[in-house]
Design a protein around this motif. Sequence first.
Motif, PDB file in Angstrom:
ATOM      1  N   LEU A 100       0.868  -1.168   0.000  1.00  0.00           N
ATOM      2  CA  LEU A 100       0.000   0.000   0.000  1.00  0.00           C
ATOM      3  C   LEU A 100       0.909   1.222   0.000  1.00  0.00           C
ATOM      4  N   PHE A 101       0.654   2.119  -0.934  1.00  0.00           N
ATOM      5  CA  PHE A 101       1.439   3.351  -1.073  1.00  0.00           C
ATOM      6  C   PHE A 101       0.511   4.514  -0.760  1.00  0.00           C
ATOM      7  N   PHE A 102       0.903   5.333   0.191  1.00  0.00           N
ATOM      8  CA  PHE A 102       0.096   6.474   0.617  1.00  0.00           C
ATOM      9  C   PHE A 102       0.831   7.768   0.273  1.00  0.00           C
ATOM     10  N   ALA A 103       0.175   8.662  -0.470  1.00  0.00           N
ATOM     11  CA  ALA A 103       0.694  10.004  -0.708  1.00  0.00           C
ATOM     12  C   ALA A 103      -0.036  10.936   0.253  1.00  0.00           C
ATOM     13  N   LEU A 104       0.733  11.701   1.006  1.00  0.00           N
ATOM     14  CA  LEU A 104       0.182  12.533   2.069  1.00  0.00           C
ATOM     15  C   LEU A 104       0.176  14.005   1.684  1.00  0.00           C
ATOM     16  N   PRO A 105      -0.683  14.785   2.331  1.00  0.00           N
ATOM     17  CA  PRO A 105      -0.666  16.229   2.094  1.00  0.00           C
ATOM     18  C   PRO A 105       0.732  16.785   2.393  1.00  0.00           C
ATOM     19  N   GLY A 106       1.172  17.713   1.595  1.00  0.00           N
ATOM     20  CA  GLY A 106       2.490  18.303   1.792  1.00  0.00           C
ATOM     21  C   GLY A 106       3.611  17.523   1.120  1.00  0.00           C
ATOM     22  N   GLY A 107       3.283  16.433   0.433  1.00  0.00           N
ATOM     23  CA  GLY A 107       4.293  15.703  -0.329  1.00  0.00           C
ATOM     24  C   GLY A 107       4.903  14.498   0.350  1.00  0.00           C
ATOM     25  N   TYR A 136      -0.812   2.151  14.899  1.00  0.00           N
ATOM     26  CA  TYR A 136      -1.252   3.530  15.083  1.00  0.00           C
ATOM     27  C   TYR A 136      -0.832   4.407  13.899  1.00  0.00           C
ATOM     28  N   SER A 137       0.444   4.344  13.512  1.00  0.00           N
ATOM     29  CA  SER A 137       0.946   5.216  12.439  1.00  0.00           C
ATOM     30  C   SER A 137       0.325   4.878  11.084  1.00  0.00           C
ATOM     31  N   THR A 138       0.154   3.612  10.784  1.00  0.00           N
ATOM     32  CA  THR A 138      -0.432   3.222   9.495  1.00  0.00           C
ATOM     33  C   THR A 138      -1.880   3.699   9.395  1.00  0.00           C
ATOM     34  N   LEU A 139      -2.633   3.559  10.466  1.00  0.00           N
ATOM     35  CA  LEU A 139      -4.020   4.027  10.446  1.00  0.00           C
ATOM     36  C   LEU A 139      -4.084   5.550  10.327  1.00  0.00           C
ATOM     37  N   ASN A 140      -3.176   6.268  10.994  1.00  0.00           N
ATOM     38  CA  ASN A 140      -3.129   7.726  10.845  1.00  0.00           C
ATOM     39  C   ASN A 140      -2.868   8.123   9.401  1.00  0.00           C
ATOM     40  N   VAL A 141      -1.923   7.433   8.768  1.00  0.00           N
ATOM     41  CA  VAL A 141      -1.582   7.726   7.374  1.00  0.00           C
ATOM     42  C   VAL A 141      -2.767   7.435   6.464  1.00  0.00           C
ATOM     43  N   MET A 142      -3.432   6.310   6.668  1.00  0.00           N
ATOM     44  CA  MET A 142      -4.582   5.964   5.838  1.00  0.00           C
ATOM     45  C   MET A 142      -5.677   7.022   5.960  1.00  0.00           C
ATOM     46  N   ALA A 143      -5.928   7.494   7.184  1.00  0.00           N
ATOM     47  CA  ALA A 143      -6.976   8.478   7.418  1.00  0.00           C
ATOM     48  C   ALA A 143      -6.659   9.824   6.762  1.00  0.00           C
ATOM     49  N   ALA A 144      -5.377  10.157   6.630  1.00  0.00           N
ATOM     50  CA  ALA A 144      -4.975  11.478   6.136  1.00  0.00           C
ATOM     51  C   ALA A 144      -4.542  11.490   4.666  1.00  0.00           C
ATOM     52  N   ALA A 145      -4.424  10.343   4.039  1.00  0.00           N
ATOM     53  CA  ALA A 145      -3.833  10.257   2.695  1.00  0.00           C
ATOM     54  C   ALA A 145      -4.626  11.024   1.635  1.00  0.00           C
ATOM     55  N   ASP A 146      -3.879  11.642   0.722  1.00  0.00           N
ATOM     56  CA  ASP A 146      -4.481  12.243  -0.472  1.00  0.00           C
ATOM     57  C   ASP A 146      -4.707  11.169  -1.529  1.00  0.00           C
ATOM     58  N   THR A 147      -3.801  10.179  -1.567  1.00  0.00           N
ATOM     59  CA  THR A 147      -3.872   9.085  -2.537  1.00  0.00           C
ATOM     60  C   THR A 147      -3.464   7.787  -1.849  1.00  0.00           C
TER      61      THR A 147
END
Length: 182
Positions: A100-107, A136-147
């Motif tokens: 799973l690849f997550f792109a986050l706000p701010g790059g 915890y960190s993976t779920l935070n990333v999933m919740a905030a991801a742009d892609t």
Amino acid sequence: MMTNTINFTVGLLALLVSSTPILAYSELTSPDEWQILIGTTDAGLDYAKVWIDAPEYRLELSCDTRDDSQMFYKQVYFRLFVPSLPNLFAQGDMNAKLWLFFALPGGGIYEESISAHYYDGGPRDQAWLGIFPAQYSTLNVMAAADTIQLLNPDGEPVFTLPTKGAEDGVAAIREQCKIGLM
């Protein structure tokens, strides 16, 4: 390896059998966002299931509140219902590491792997089965991801998943299953 496969399959079947809802809540959403189902099984276990239902695939994440004595304690099950594809080859009893690849706000970017086993029960009964890394960190990333992208073992994109509703899905997993809490 065969023993692990059998144990995983038995555990997954136990989860599916014990997940008959007696009280459930599901929000009506559009097909391009995460769907959410929460409730309590007839065995008294709170559960959450979040999924994407697209024409090419169905991706589900599910969990329940089993206690320490039960198999697969506090895990989120990953199920990707899909036949073999040109960019995601699959055959019965095959194992692979999906990403799973997550792109986050701010790059920012974040990647997480899922060790998966392919079950082939014939047409319309084929799925990659594994455990979603619900820290915890993976779920935070999933919740905030742009892609969010699902990548094959070679790191090539297979599907781009919608992010709409992902934050609510993560909240349901945390609330119902007490997973990925600080």
